[in-house]
Design a protein around this motif. Sequence first.
Motif, PDB file in Angstrom:
ATOM      1  N   VAL A  94       1.260  -1.192  -0.090  1.00  0.00           N
ATOM      2  CA  VAL A  94       0.235   0.048  -0.034  1.00  0.00           C
ATOM      3  C   VAL A  94       0.761   1.026   0.282  1.00  0.00           C
ATOM      4  O   VAL A  94       1.503   1.426   0.635  1.00  0.00           O
ATOM      5  CB  VAL A  94      -0.766   0.340   1.575  1.00  0.00           C
ATOM      6  CG1 VAL A  94      -1.683   1.382   0.989  1.00  0.00           C
ATOM      7  CG2 VAL A  94      -2.018  -1.021   1.541  1.00  0.00           C
ATOM      8  N   LYS A  95       0.117   2.522  -0.911  1.00  0.00           N
ATOM      9  CA  LYS A  95       1.832   3.606  -1.088  1.00  0.00           C
ATOM     10  C   LYS A  95       0.798   4.645  -1.507  1.00  0.00           C
ATOM     11  O   LYS A  95      -0.112   4.489  -1.996  1.00  0.00           O
ATOM     12  CB  LYS A  95       2.457   2.952  -1.587  1.00  0.00           C
ATOM     13  CG  LYS A  95       2.382   3.016  -2.812  1.00  0.00           C
ATOM     14  CD  LYS A  95       3.757   2.267  -3.842  1.00  0.00           C
ATOM     15  CE  LYS A  95       3.996   2.298  -5.565  1.00  0.00           C
ATOM     16  NZ  LYS A  95       4.807   2.007  -6.192  1.00  0.00           N
ATOM     17  N   ILE A  96       1.164   5.970  -1.583  1.00  0.00           N
ATOM     18  CA  ILE A  96       1.004   6.922  -2.435  1.00  0.00           C
ATOM     19  C   ILE A  96       1.456   7.193  -3.491  1.00  0.00           C
ATOM     20  O   ILE A  96       2.573   6.936  -3.914  1.00  0.00           O
ATOM     21  CB  ILE A  96       0.900   8.154  -1.527  1.00  0.00           C
ATOM     22  CG1 ILE A  96      -0.210   7.948  -0.355  1.00  0.00           C
ATOM     23  CG2 ILE A  96       0.744   9.275  -1.933  1.00  0.00           C
ATOM     24  CD1 ILE A  96       0.250   9.113   0.624  1.00  0.00           C
ATOM     25  N   GLY A  97       0.867   6.710  -4.995  1.00  0.00           N
ATOM     26  CA  GLY A  97       1.486   6.802  -6.225  1.00  0.00           C
ATOM     27  C   GLY A  97       2.266   8.143  -6.247  1.00  0.00           C
ATOM     28  O   GLY A  97       1.799   9.746  -5.472  1.00  0.00           O
ATOM     29  N   GLU A  98       2.998   7.882  -7.704  1.00  0.00           N
ATOM     30  CA  GLU A  98       3.655   9.353  -8.056  1.00  0.00           C
ATOM     31  C   GLU A  98       1.476  10.783  -7.988  1.00  0.00           C
ATOM     32  O   GLU A  98       2.484  11.801  -8.126  1.00  0.00           O
ATOM     33  CB  GLU A  98       3.412   9.257  -9.808  1.00  0.00           C
ATOM     34  CG  GLU A  98       4.957   8.676  -9.128  1.00  0.00           C
ATOM     35  CD  GLU A  98       5.916   9.425  -8.829  1.00  0.00           C
ATOM     36  OE1 GLU A  98       6.007  11.130  -8.723  1.00  0.00           O
ATOM     37  OE2 GLU A  98       6.176   8.731  -7.408  1.00  0.00           O
ATOM     38  N   ASP A  99       0.406  10.083  -8.929  1.00  0.00           N
ATOM     39  CA  ASP A  99      -0.234  11.523  -9.541  1.00  0.00           C
ATOM     40  C   ASP A  99      -0.318  12.004  -7.739  1.00  0.00           C
ATOM     41  O   ASP A  99      -1.999  13.126  -7.946  1.00  0.00           O
ATOM     42  CB  ASP A  99      -1.573  10.945 -10.476  1.00  0.00           C
ATOM     43  CG  ASP A  99      -2.163   9.740  -9.266  1.00  0.00           C
ATOM     44  OD1 ASP A  99      -1.525   9.291  -8.086  1.00  0.00           O
ATOM     45  OD2 ASP A  99      -2.871   8.902 -10.304  1.00  0.00           O
ATOM     46  N   GLY A 100      -0.381  11.293  -6.064  1.00  0.00           N
ATOM     47  CA  GLY A 100      -0.541  11.687  -5.055  1.00  0.00           C
ATOM     48  C   GLY A 100      -2.259  10.586  -4.915  1.00  0.00           C
ATOM     49  O   GLY A 100      -2.903  10.978  -3.019  1.00  0.00           O
ATOM     50  N   ASN A 101      -2.462   9.886  -5.696  1.00  0.00           N
ATOM     51  CA  ASN A 101      -4.127   8.501  -5.053  1.00  0.00           C
ATOM     52  C   ASN A 101      -3.050   7.755  -4.488  1.00  0.00           C
ATOM     53  O   ASN A 101      -2.097   7.376  -4.699  1.00  0.00           O
ATOM     54  CB  ASN A 101      -4.344   7.875  -6.341  1.00  0.00           C
ATOM     55  CG  ASN A 101      -5.129   8.369  -6.770  1.00  0.00           C
ATOM     56  OD1 ASN A 101      -6.128   8.992  -6.384  1.00  0.00           O
ATOM     57  ND2 ASN A 101      -5.201   9.369  -7.904  1.00  0.00           N
ATOM     58  N   LEU A 102      -4.243   6.981  -3.148  1.00  0.00           N
ATOM     59  CA  LEU A 102      -3.369   5.762  -2.422  1.00  0.00           C
ATOM     60  C   LEU A 102      -3.867   4.392  -3.826  1.00  0.00           C
ATOM     61  O   LEU A 102      -5.116   4.717  -3.945  1.00  0.00           O
ATOM     62  CB  LEU A 102      -4.699   5.396  -1.319  1.00  0.00           C
ATOM     63  CG  LEU A 102      -4.669   4.599  -0.398  1.00  0.00           C
ATOM     64  CD1 LEU A 102      -3.279   4.886   0.535  1.00  0.00           C
ATOM     65  CD2 LEU A 102      -5.956   3.777   0.677  1.00  0.00           C
ATOM     66  N   LEU A 103      -2.940   3.546  -3.447  1.00  0.00           N
ATOM     67  CA  LEU A 103      -2.727   3.167  -4.118  1.00  0.00           C
ATOM     68  C   LEU A 103      -2.373   1.262  -3.174  1.00  0.00           C
ATOM     69  O   LEU A 103      -1.880   1.259  -2.035  1.00  0.00           O
ATOM     70  CB  LEU A 103      -1.536   2.785  -5.597  1.00  0.00           C
ATOM     71  CG  LEU A 103      -1.432   3.668  -6.275  1.00  0.00           C
ATOM     72  CD1 LEU A 103      -0.523   4.050  -6.980  1.00  0.00           C
ATOM     73  CD2 LEU A 103      -3.087   4.283  -7.302  1.00  0.00           C
ATOM     74  N   VAL A 104      -2.863   0.075  -3.785  1.00  0.00           N
ATOM     75  CA  VAL A 104      -2.787  -1.324  -4.238  1.00  0.00           C
ATOM     76  C   VAL A 104      -2.016  -1.822  -4.806  1.00  0.00           C
ATOM     77  O   VAL A 104      -2.112  -2.170  -5.536  1.00  0.00           O
ATOM     78  CB  VAL A 104      -4.020  -2.219  -3.449  1.00  0.00           C
ATOM     79  CG1 VAL A 104      -3.275  -3.066  -2.702  1.00  0.00           C
ATOM     80  CG2 VAL A 104      -4.215  -1.251  -1.788  1.00  0.00           C
ATOM     81  N   VAL A 105      -0.659  -2.169  -4.896  1.00  0.00           N
ATOM     82  CA  VAL A 105       0.114  -3.070  -6.226  1.00  0.00           C
ATOM     83  C   VAL A 105       0.645  -4.268  -5.551  1.00  0.00           C
ATOM     84  O   VAL A 105       0.820  -4.775  -4.652  1.00  0.00           O
ATOM     85  CB  VAL A 105       0.767  -2.042  -6.542  1.00  0.00           C
ATOM     86  CG1 VAL A 105       0.822  -0.788  -7.106  1.00  0.00           C
ATOM     87  CG2 VAL A 105       2.325  -1.775  -5.732  1.00  0.00           C
ATOM     88  N   ASN A 106       0.087  -5.139  -6.679  1.00  0.00           N
ATOM     89  CA  ASN A 106       0.844  -6.583  -6.465  1.00  0.00           C
ATOM     90  C   ASN A 106       2.099  -6.527  -6.168  1.00  0.00           C
ATOM     91  O   ASN A 106       3.450  -5.565  -6.556  1.00  0.00           O
ATOM     92  CB  ASN A 106       0.331  -7.384  -6.610  1.00  0.00           C
ATOM     93  CG  ASN A 106       0.140  -7.105  -8.591  1.00  0.00           C
ATOM     94  OD1 ASN A 106       1.017  -6.278  -8.413  1.00  0.00           O
ATOM     95  ND2 ASN A 106      -0.893  -7.267  -9.644  1.00  0.00           N
ATOM     96  N   GLY A 107       2.760  -7.624  -6.869  1.00  0.00           N
ATOM     97  CA  GLY A 107       4.205  -8.048  -6.517  1.00  0.00           C
ATOM     98  C   GLY A 107       4.905  -7.664  -7.974  1.00  0.00           C
ATOM     99  O   GLY A 107       5.709  -7.195  -7.722  1.00  0.00           O
ATOM    100  N   ASN A 108       3.833  -7.469  -8.598  1.00  0.00           N
ATOM    101  CA  ASN A 108       4.483  -7.317  -9.928  1.00  0.00           C
ATOM    102  C   ASN A 108       4.585  -6.043 -10.264  1.00  0.00           C
ATOM    103  O   ASN A 108       4.737  -5.229 -11.308  1.00  0.00           O
ATOM    104  CB  ASN A 108       3.961  -7.694 -11.267  1.00  0.00           C
ATOM    105  CG  ASN A 108       3.767  -9.449 -11.189  1.00  0.00           C
ATOM    106  OD1 ASN A 108       4.737  -9.827 -11.178  1.00  0.00           O
ATOM    107  ND2 ASN A 108       2.639 -10.233 -11.705  1.00  0.00           N
ATOM    108  N   GLY A 109       3.926  -5.249  -8.874  1.00  0.00           N
ATOM    109  CA  GLY A 109       3.986  -3.598  -9.316  1.00  0.00           C
ATOM    110  C   GLY A 109       3.412  -3.019  -9.858  1.00  0.00           C
ATOM    111  O   GLY A 109       2.570  -1.925 -10.343  1.00  0.00           O
TER     112      GLY A 109
END
Length: 735
Positions: A94-109
Amino acid sequence: MSRSPVIVFFLSLSYSLLFLAPSCHAATNTLTKGQSIKDGEILTSVDENFELGFFSPGNSTSRYVGVRYSKIQDQAVIWVANRDKPISGTDGVVKIGEDGNLLVVNGNGSSVWSSNASFVSSNTALMLDTTGNLILSSNDSIGDTDKAYWQSFNNPTDTYLPDMKVLIGSAEIYAFTSWKSTSDPSPGNFTMGVDPRGAPQIVVWEQSRRRWRSGHWNGLIFSGVPSMAAFTTYRYGFKITRENDGKLYFTYNPSDPSELMKFQITWNGFEEQKRWNKSAKAWQVMQSQPSEECEKYNHCGNFGVCTPSGSPNCRCLEGFQPRHPDQWRLGNWSGGCERRSPLQCQMNTSNGGEDGFKAVRCAKLPDFADVYQLSSDDCKKKCQNNCSCKAYAHVTGIRCMIWNGDLTDVQNHIQSGNTLYMRLAYSELDHSRLPTYVIVLIVLAGLVFVAISIWLLWMLKKKLKATSASMSTNHELQVHDLSRSKEYTTDLSGPGDLVLEGSQVNGPDLPMFNFNFVAVATNNFSEENKLGQGGFGLVYKGKLPGGEEIAVKRLSKISGQGLLEFKNEIILIAKLQHRNLVRLLGCSIQGDEKMLIYEYMPNKSLDYFLFDPEKQGLLEWNKRFEIIEGIARGLLYLHRDSRLRIIHRDLKASNILLDEGMNPKISDFGMARIFGANQNEINTNRVVGTYGYMAPEYAMEGLFSVKSDVYSFGVLLLEIVSGRRNTSFRMGSLE
């Protein structure tokens, strides 16, 4: 260069601790750009009640990101991010993306979920609030919901929490969606939200079909929920508020903010209100809808009415008949009902009388009403002048409600609900009713008759008082108090002679108290000392000079039934002694004043705990078993072991008193009867007691015996085990 084995060991150990030990994110409530939450790490609210992290529900191995309770054993999930796209491994982030939105990403990014906020900045931060709300905002205004770019409370899944706002729009809003199963949080078949048409209602849908509705909001309660109808004002609970954006929202304000509480649409279609029970360490279901067959939407079809206690549940509204009689008899009521007689306004003829209205009381009002700000009279006229109008109602907090379509989802709430006025043909109305002016004349004549009767009774009473001395030998209740000289003191009168129906019933174990003594003990029968009220009169709490607390049953001067009970109770209780029977300490008789003095029971009666959702938890199973055992011992003493064989005839939860140790004591022997040694049963014309607890042969034929009390004990046993009240009605003498 050779190395010492010790040095090699410590270098290897340091390497293992640094690179091989599982990572643990420091407990914090914020996430900023450049930071991340890996699988196994959590974001925790300041009060540590909520946490954000990865989880696998039930027996699933898929990984989801969600908010859940933190400090309790059952870490119930209240919000899920990637409910449609689970991650198969434990390498999600779980991280904050480059555009400022909250993201959930998998192991592949690859992104499997995004907050998708329209307006964000490059300097965003995420905070987990103490309410359980995830708030994405600028780093400069972190946690400010008014300046938030995105927040989870505005994008809920299946759970509604206090401080969450649900929009009341111009059309139906499906705010919450159930899980597909207990192990699959993907969107299921059920949704819950608000229907704003007419007056707002909470609705549960099964796909696009209604499953349950709360009834209309009248400003205080949802009128279709019987448990809410018991209250008239709310300081806490649901409210409609208008926010700064000018829109209306439902909010919920709990009475105790420290309690963990939630509303949820379950995977199988039930709206549940739950509270965390700290002592039981489990979620306690406070209410669940639909709770019975009648709660299911339109269970009896159009123009049908469902009564929970009815047999069968469904019947047609007055003036209507089953649309499909054969199906109706088989218990298939979905076809509903149709009019027996067409309305005059639909026949385009002046023949016959005009249509009228029939009152249907205690109803959950039908669905799909039009609301107008009209008075009751104008509401009736508006419906009367429109042939399409099927019914109307005037409800406090809503005002005029009119139904132009079929009447759907009508329920009879027995003791609550509103009055619905149904339009019926002239032939379906009751024409035996007298004209209004005749009714007024009858009422006036009745009032004059009552006034004259009261005056004559008052004159007769004065005359009887003047001659009472010469008639005292014929008085039904004779009292010879040996301590007359102390009649107006605050001293105990002592063991005087109390003669009832030619038999002395008191003695050293049943002392006589004078009136002044009892008045002082009860603070002159003050309101603060009043414990309750029954058909016999009032009960007060008192304290003897030695500090012993007492309960005083004061016979009403106008209660004929109470006088019989007073005699019966002295005759019986004075001769009975058992740890599971309430103890009679004495009595007081002076003029028209007749009182019984009992030991005081600080924990009131069994029904006070048994039927109160707040207090039921105090009756653990061991204590319930002890109460059942104590009642059984007291009943066995009455039936078999006492000097007199006694049939109580009114055994129920409110007649079981509880002492300071929650030990049960059977009370209220006013309706009890003495059996002879060879008597097995008695037949009486005076059926007394409480319906629901009476044995059928007693209620219908007046035949009672030891088995009658055993039947009542069985009903009471079911109440103690289930914690549910047996619906009952109090009746007087049938003589």
